[in-house]
Design an enzyme around this catalytic site. Structure first.
Site, PDB file in Angstrom:
ATOM      1  N   CYS A 265      -0.291   3.081  -3.066  1.00 47.38           N
ATOM      2  CA  CYS A 265      -1.107   1.941  -3.479  1.00 47.38           C
ATOM      3  C   CYS A 265      -0.169   0.786  -3.754  1.00 47.38           C
ATOM      4  O   CYS A 265       0.640   0.856  -4.699  1.00 47.38           O
ATOM      5  CB  CYS A 265      -1.935   2.288  -4.710  1.00 47.38           C
ATOM      6  N   CYS A 415      -4.332  -6.263  -1.151  1.00 49.92           N
ATOM      7  CA  CYS A 415      -4.141  -4.858  -0.772  1.00 49.92           C
ATOM      8  C   CYS A 415      -2.756  -4.648  -0.155  1.00 49.92           C
ATOM      9  O   CYS A 415      -2.496  -5.070   0.979  1.00 49.92           O
ATOM     10  CB  CYS A 415      -5.215  -4.387   0.198  1.00 49.92           C
TER      11      CYS A 415
END
Length: 490
Positions: A265, A415
């Protein structure tokens, strides 16, 4: 003597009981007292350790590596071991030698060091926390009363024995506390990260992949309790620190969200690094962190920004078309950036905050169509992130995106793994050269800077962004609460 304990020192003893229970023990030993002490992050003891350059997170990491878990707590009796009792006695002795009429966290720290032979004393010694150094710092506190803890009230007459003053610790059953989970929250470009500092289940000593599998198979309710409502939100990503298996790594980390687990992530890694700095666990410079999909290199910059050099990223399939119900034919690339993405341009959608509901419906339909048609990534892995691209209205920004995450929540940040996948596609198309900067904007307006290096023919992306600490809390897990383990969205 109990009345002479400061409020913080009392909490240390209560927390030690909780730590012992968490570790499956029926007694409180020196290691549990030290873990309890570490919970008091703004105490005199914590400030002394900070002045010595020893972070609480580093001590906890060493403790968690060294502790052997018990076989499980039986009943409610929670007594002190002889070593732990000696720590209490020595803490009182230290306070008396310093002419203090109260017992604070600094005295407990001195008691743990003086006892010495227990696990707590050995860990402190290993990290260079010596009796002489701590005594010197305590004297500094004595000379600066505004930095010291004060007793809750004036001390009463001295009791005859320690057992008289603390009978509940020695003889009586301790009250059963609710399990506690210490977390620190941050956001990276608007996307939240919740780092679990303590209170998580023990995941063994295997590889990061083994620990992830154990987490998923045995402790999934902890994941849900931590990030789902009513404690969390659909957009929250959790991060759990675990011991790394590679010596060059400062820690390992497992990421999870409202429906499952993530290999990597990007925004979460930026949040983790920022939180580790907040905890004084790391300083500006380069560090390595282990994830289930590989080792990641990070740089904490002096100004607070974080650069994350991600795992190798690549385009798996180009121009993959799928029939989507209510939309028609959609064409996109399948690419990997630590997670699997389906990247779409030319979709005709308006990437704005005002259009979130329609964008969520559009991308969710695409994901369902990919699954229904058996369109997957390498080794049959699910393509669980959908990413739309469009030009950005901001000058100097190359692109705007909308990313739908696995739990049907949109990414508030650009992201990190999605930007990595995008960079890999740009390199494959000859549109980005090593060292060039690509600025990727999220639908909320936050921006990541991305660049690549080519190493042994592989695309190695680096993402740069900024996180901010915005909360610190203790989550309570009450088994009597019907929603204790979260409102699951899956």
């Amino acid at each position: 003597m109990w009345q002479r304990f400061t409020e913080r020192a009392r909490r240390v003893v209560f927390s030690a009981q909780e730590e012992a229970g968490r570790l499956g023990e029926n007694y409180v030993s020196t290691e549990h007292l030290l873990l309890g002490l570490l919970r008091e992050q703004d105490s005199v003891a914590a400030r002394i350790l900070d002045r010595m350059g020893v972070s609480l997170a580093r001590i906890r990491s060493e403790m968690e590596r060294s502790i052997t878990r018990g076989e499980g707590r039986h009943g409610q009796d929670m007594q002190l071991t002889p070593r732990a009792k000696r720590v209490i006695d020595l803490s009182y002795d230290e306070a008396r030698l310093l002419d203090n009429n109260y017992i604070g966290t600094e005295h407990l720290l001195l008691g743990l060091i003086r006892e010495g032979d227990g696990l707590a004393g050995r860990v402190l010694s290993k990290l260079g926390v010596t009796l002489e150094r701590v005594q010197s710092e305590v004297k500094f506190v004595q000379d600066n009363p505004d930095k010291a803890e004060m007793p809750v009230k004036a001390p009463p007459p001295k009791p005859t024995t320690l057992r008289d003053s603390l009978p509940w610790l020695y003889e009586q059953a301790a009250p059963k506390p609710l399990p506690r989970v210490h977390v620190i929250d941050s956001h990276t470009g608007g996307e939240p990260t919740r780092l679990v500092v303590s209170g998580a289940p023990h995941l063994g000593t295997g590889s990061l992949s083994d620990k992830l599998a154990l987490f998923r198979d045995r402790y999934d309710q902890f994941r849900s309790a931590t990030v789902n409502e009513p404690r969390g939100s659909e957009g929250m990503v959790g991060a759990l620190l675990v011991a790394p298996t590679q010596e060059e790594c400062v820690t390992g980390v497992i990421f999870f969200n409202n429906v499952g687990f993530l290999g990597m992530c990007g925004h979460g890694m930026i949040g983790v690094v920022t939180t580790l700095a907040y905890l004084n666990f790391i300083t500006p410079g380069e560090h390595k962190i282990e994830t289930p999909v590989g080792m990641v290199s990070v740089v904490l910059h002096e100004g607070g920004e974080v650069s994350v050099t991600n795992v190798p990223s690549y385009r798996y399939r180009e121009s993959v078309s799928v029939e989507v119900e209510g939309i028609g034919t959609v064409t996109g690339d399948i690419a990997y950036g630590g997670n699997w993405f389906y990247l779409v341009e030319g979709h005709g959608q308006e990437l704005t905050m005002q259009n979130i509901e329609a964008l969520t419906d559009y991308t969710w339909r695409i994901r369902q169509a990919l699954a229904a048609n058996g369109i997957k990534g390498a080794d049959g892995q699910e393509v669980d992130h959908i990413e739309l691209f469009a030009p950005s209205p901001k000058e100097g920004v190359d692109s705007r995106n909308f990313v739908l995450c696995p739990g049907k929540a949109y990414d508030r940040s650009p992201c990190g793994t999605g930007t990595s996948a995008k960079l890999a596609c740009l390199v494959a198309d000859g549109k980005l050269q090593p060292g060039e900067v690509w600025r990727q904007e999220s639908v909320t307006g936050s921006v990541f800077e991305g660049s690549v290096a080519i190493v042994d023919g592989q695309v190695i992306p680096t993402i740069k962004g900024r996180a901010h600490i915005n909360g610190e809390a203790v989550l309570l897990l009450d088994p009597a609460d019907p929603l204790c383990w979260g409102i699951r969205g899956e």
